[in-house]
Design an enzyme around this catalytic site. Structure first.
Site, mmCIF file in Angstrom:
data_model
loop_
_atom_site.group_PDB
_atom_site.id
_atom_site.type_symbol
_atom_site.label_atom_id
_atom_site.label_comp_id
_atom_site.label_asym_id
_atom_site.label_seq_id
_atom_site.Cartn_x
_atom_site.Cartn_y
_atom_site.Cartn_z
ATOM 1 N N VAL A 1 -1.826 -37.028 -38.037
ATOM 2 C CA VAL A 1 -1.981 -37.311 -39.240
ATOM 3 C C VAL A 1 -3.234 -38.499 -39.524
ATOM 4 O O VAL A 1 -3.983 -37.490 -39.808
ATOM 5 C CB VAL A 1 -1.465 -37.738 -40.325
ATOM 6 C CG1 VAL A 1 -1.273 -38.061 -41.860
ATOM 7 C CG2 VAL A 1 0.412 -36.700 -40.346
ATOM 8 N N ARG B 1 -5.543 -38.971 -37.831
ATOM 9 C CA ARG B 1 -6.923 -38.967 -36.936
ATOM 10 C C ARG B 1 -7.662 -38.074 -37.304
ATOM 11 O O ARG B 1 -8.702 -37.602 -37.126
ATOM 12 C CB ARG B 1 -6.518 -39.177 -35.422
ATOM 13 C CG ARG B 1 -6.604 -40.072 -34.787
ATOM 14 C CD ARG B 1 -6.421 -40.347 -32.366
ATOM 15 N NE ARG B 1 -6.331 -41.577 -33.234
ATOM 16 C CZ ARG B 1 -5.885 -41.949 -31.179
ATOM 17 N NH1 ARG B 1 -6.140 -41.143 -30.391
ATOM 18 N NH2 ARG B 1 -6.135 -43.054 -31.325
ATOM 19 N N ARG C 1 16.406 -45.477 -45.662
ATOM 20 C CA ARG C 1 16.948 -44.659 -46.656
ATOM 21 C C ARG C 1 17.008 -45.012 -48.701
ATOM 22 O O ARG C 1 17.569 -46.175 -48.044
ATOM 23 C CB ARG C 1 18.376 -44.257 -46.703
ATOM 24 C CG ARG C 1 18.760 -43.583 -45.594
ATOM 25 C CD ARG C 1 19.723 -42.727 -44.908
ATOM 26 N NE ARG C 1 19.928 -42.554 -44.000
ATOM 27 C CZ ARG C 1 19.465 -41.153 -43.137
ATOM 28 N NH1 ARG C 1 19.255 -40.340 -43.645
ATOM 29 N NH2 ARG C 1 19.505 -41.140 -42.114
ATOM 30 N N GLY D 1 13.729 -34.927 -42.960
ATOM 31 C CA GLY D 1 14.791 -33.800 -43.278
ATOM 32 C C GLY D 1 15.393 -33.461 -44.847
ATOM 33 O O GLY D 1 13.675 -33.704 -45.146
ATOM 34 N N ASP D 2 15.870 -32.574 -45.329
ATOM 35 C CA ASP D 2 16.070 -31.447 -46.277
ATOM 36 C C ASP D 2 16.181 -32.582 -47.625
ATOM 37 O O ASP D 2 15.513 -32.706 -48.426
ATOM 38 C CB ASP D 2 17.192 -30.638 -46.391
ATOM 39 C CG ASP D 2 18.492 -31.976 -45.923
ATOM 40 O OD1 ASP D 2 18.259 -33.330 -45.745
ATOM 41 O OD2 ASP D 2 19.628 -31.121 -46.160
ATOM 42 N N ARG E 1 38.838 -34.897 -14.284
ATOM 43 C CA ARG E 1 39.467 -35.198 -15.803
ATOM 44 C C ARG E 1 38.913 -34.534 -17.464
ATOM 45 O O ARG E 1 37.759 -33.426 -16.501
ATOM 46 C CB ARG E 1 38.923 -36.205 -16.269
ATOM 47 C CG ARG E 1 39.813 -37.734 -15.711
ATOM 48 C CD ARG E 1 39.112 -39.132 -15.996
ATOM 49 N NE ARG E 1 39.736 -39.997 -15.837
ATOM 50 C CZ ARG E 1 39.504 -41.339 -15.546
ATOM 51 N NH1 ARG E 1 38.207 -41.487 -15.732
ATOM 52 N NH2 ARG E 1 40.471 -42.326 -15.143
ATOM 53 N N GLU F 1 32.610 -26.651 -21.351
ATOM 54 C CA GLU F 1 33.896 -25.548 -21.569
ATOM 55 C C GLU F 1 34.079 -25.396 -22.769
ATOM 56 O O GLU F 1 34.930 -24.199 -23.286
ATOM 57 C CB GLU F 1 35.132 -26.301 -21.069
ATOM 58 C CG GLU F 1 35.285 -26.347 -19.051
ATOM 59 C CD GLU F 1 33.778 -26.528 -18.261
ATOM 60 O OE1 GLU F 1 33.589 -27.428 -18.624
ATOM 61 O OE2 GLU F 1 33.556 -26.013 -17.209
HETATM 62 P P1 ATP Z 1 18.151 -36.780 -41.792
HETATM 63 O O1 ATP Z 1 18.031 -35.039 -41.897
HETATM 64 O O2 ATP Z 1 17.236 -37.525 -41.056
HETATM 65 O O3 ATP Z 1 19.466 -37.293 -42.577
HETATM 66 P P2 ATP Z 1 16.974 -36.683 -44.948
HETATM 67 O O4 ATP Z 1 15.032 -37.043 -45.167
HETATM 68 O O5 ATP Z 1 17.639 -35.520 -44.674
HETATM 69 O O6 ATP Z 1 17.178 -36.813 -42.842
HETATM 70 P P3 ATP Z 1 17.799 -38.649 -46.230
HETATM 71 O O7 ATP Z 1 18.403 -40.231 -46.256
HETATM 72 O O8 ATP Z 1 18.961 -37.266 -47.313
HETATM 73 O O9 ATP Z 1 17.588 -37.906 -45.269
HETATM 74 O O10 ATP Z 1 17.179 -38.702 -47.482
HETATM 75 C C1 ATP Z 1 15.724 -39.554 -47.528
HETATM 76 C C2 ATP Z 1 15.972 -40.469 -48.800
HETATM 77 O O11 ATP Z 1 15.098 -38.812 -49.224
HETATM 78 C C3 ATP Z 1 16.173 -40.802 -49.028
HETATM 79 O O12 ATP Z 1 16.828 -41.743 -49.117
HETATM 80 C C4 ATP Z 1 16.332 -40.689 -50.992
HETATM 81 O O13 ATP Z 1 15.431 -41.711 -50.690
HETATM 82 C C5 ATP Z 1 15.222 -39.472 -51.127
HETATM 83 N N1 ATP Z 1 16.281 -38.702 -51.474
HETATM 84 C C6 ATP Z 1 16.602 -37.946 -50.544
HETATM 85 N N2 ATP Z 1 17.363 -37.221 -52.582
HETATM 86 C C7 ATP Z 1 16.903 -36.913 -53.007
HETATM 87 C C8 ATP Z 1 16.575 -36.847 -54.510
HETATM 88 N N3 ATP Z 1 17.444 -35.612 -54.246
HETATM 89 N N4 ATP Z 1 15.614 -37.313 -54.686
HETATM 90 C C9 ATP Z 1 14.980 -38.097 -54.772
HETATM 91 N N5 ATP Z 1 15.207 -38.654 -53.673
HETATM 92 C C10 ATP Z 1 15.951 -38.055 -52.603
#
Ligand code: ATP
Length: 328
Positions: A26, A28, A75, A105-106, A167, A192
């Site tokens: 990002v 560079r 977080r 992530g999501d 085991r 397994e």
């Molecule tokens: P991983 O999949 O590794 O857990 P992630 O991105 O899903 O990564 P989360 O802790 O679920 O990890 O989300 C990261 C941050 O995104 C949260 O700490 C929060 O700051 C923000 N976030 C998550 N959900 C919301 C939401 N509904 N509105 C605003 N911010 C959000």
């Protein structure tokens, strides 16, 4: 089309090996295109607390091989509130930042999408960075390959000692909602049995398979348990199974956080580089509210909305069946 001149990059949520190669790409790619780049520390927390610094091309020297993330991650509950988002927006505007690359992530994408719908003058591109491999729109997410290789290395070692003592080992791997690591590691290590959150575990069948292995002179058995299995963790399941297999020596190992660390694999270094490069190029083309992802070896854009709502993970039944047949 909104012209951008300054972009910010952050990593958020769980850390994943490959985030550093992505940050490097990002930074560079942005500098190559005469953009200014700001690194935000600790994800959305740093955005709210104004913990940002200007990055140059040497800010990302010698990081390709590093696990974790040089930008740190966190977080952040406050970013879920309107007030938190407003502070974040104000901080970006004060620095004349007009675009954001969010690697995570999501949860990270949910936050990024809400934010960019509220404040449309900040373009946002998401990069799928999570070891869980559970995002729609990218066949592989950053960190999944390295984490799986780390799990394989650990299980191979456990297999040696399991074999020496005849085991059965129950090994718990990460994946509260996703059995992706468990399935790939299971196939790679000839487990397994593989227990996943996406599929109800038939304990009776598991016991029958382990008994059969014992009777047909298997010298060891490995049962991989994704942490999100409905029957509980590896300890819970080993306890249930142990009652029926009193003559078999059963041990449990929880692999835990070592699965997140370590130097990114070649695959994750290349994927991180491609995704970071593509994220900046997407911003330069005026894209926003999109995720960059890998599909059929091409980097393609998916609407963040779609990446989040089409989130359903298709259990790869064919791979499960194959793993079962190959481990008899
Ligand atoms: P991983 O999949 O590794 O857990 P992630 O991105 O899903 O990564 P989360 O802790 O679920 O990890 O989300 C990261 C941050 O995104 C949260 O700490 C929060 O700051 C923000 N976030 C998550 N959900 C919301 C939401 N509904 N509105 C605003 N911010 C959000």
């Amino acid at each position: 089309m909104q012209k951008i001149s300054k972009i910010a990059v952050l990593t958020s949520g769980g850390d994943a090996p490959g985030m550093n190669p992505c940050i490097r790409a990002v930074v560079r790619t942005a500098i190559y295109n005469n953009l200014n780049v700001v690194g935000i520390k600790q994800g959305y927390k740093g955005l709210i607390e104004n913990d940002m610094y200007n990055m140059d091309k040497r800010s990302v020297s010698n990081i390709l091989n590093l696990g974790g993330t040089i930008l740190k991650t966190a977080r952040c509950l406050e970013f879920r509130t309107d007030e938190g988002m407003e502070t974040a927006y104000k901080n970006l505007k004060d620095q004349n930042i007009d675009a954001l690359v969010a690697i995570g992530g999501d949860g990270t994408f949910t936050g990024a999408l809400r934010f960019s719908k509220k404040y449309t003058d900040i373009a946002v591109i998401g990069v799928p960075g999570t070891i869980d491999n559970d995002l729609y729109g990218s066949t592989y997410t950053l960190g999944f390959d390295t984490a799986t290789n780390t799990v394989i290395e650990a299980i191979d070692k456990i297999r040696d000692t399991a074999d020496a003592h005849d085991r059965v080992f129950f090994i718990e791997v990460m994946g509260r909602d996703s059995g992706a690591i468990a399935l790939r590691a299971g196939i790679s290590c000839g487990a397994e049995a593989i227990l996943l959150p996406e599929k109800e575990t038939a304990i009776k069948d598991l016991i029958a398979d382990l008994k059969d292995g014992h009777l047909t002179s298997k010298s060891s058995s490995i049962v991989i348990v994704a942490e999100g299995d409905k029957h509980g963790g590896a300890y819970d399941i080993a306890k249930i199974v142990g009652k029926e297999l009193a003559n078999i020596d059963i041990k449990v190992t929880i692999l835990g956080h070592l699965q997140r660390g370590g130097s990114p694999s070649s695959f994750d270094r290349v994927l991180g580089s491609r995704l970071g490069y593509a994220a900046v190029n997407a911003l330069l083309k005026g894209e926003s509210q999109k995720m960059v992802g890998l599909r059929a070896n091409e980097i393609l854009l998916t609407d963040l909305e779609e990446a989040l709502t089409s989130h359903e993970f298709k259990l790869e039944e064919d791979l499960m069946e194959m793993a079962h047949i190959l481990s008899i």
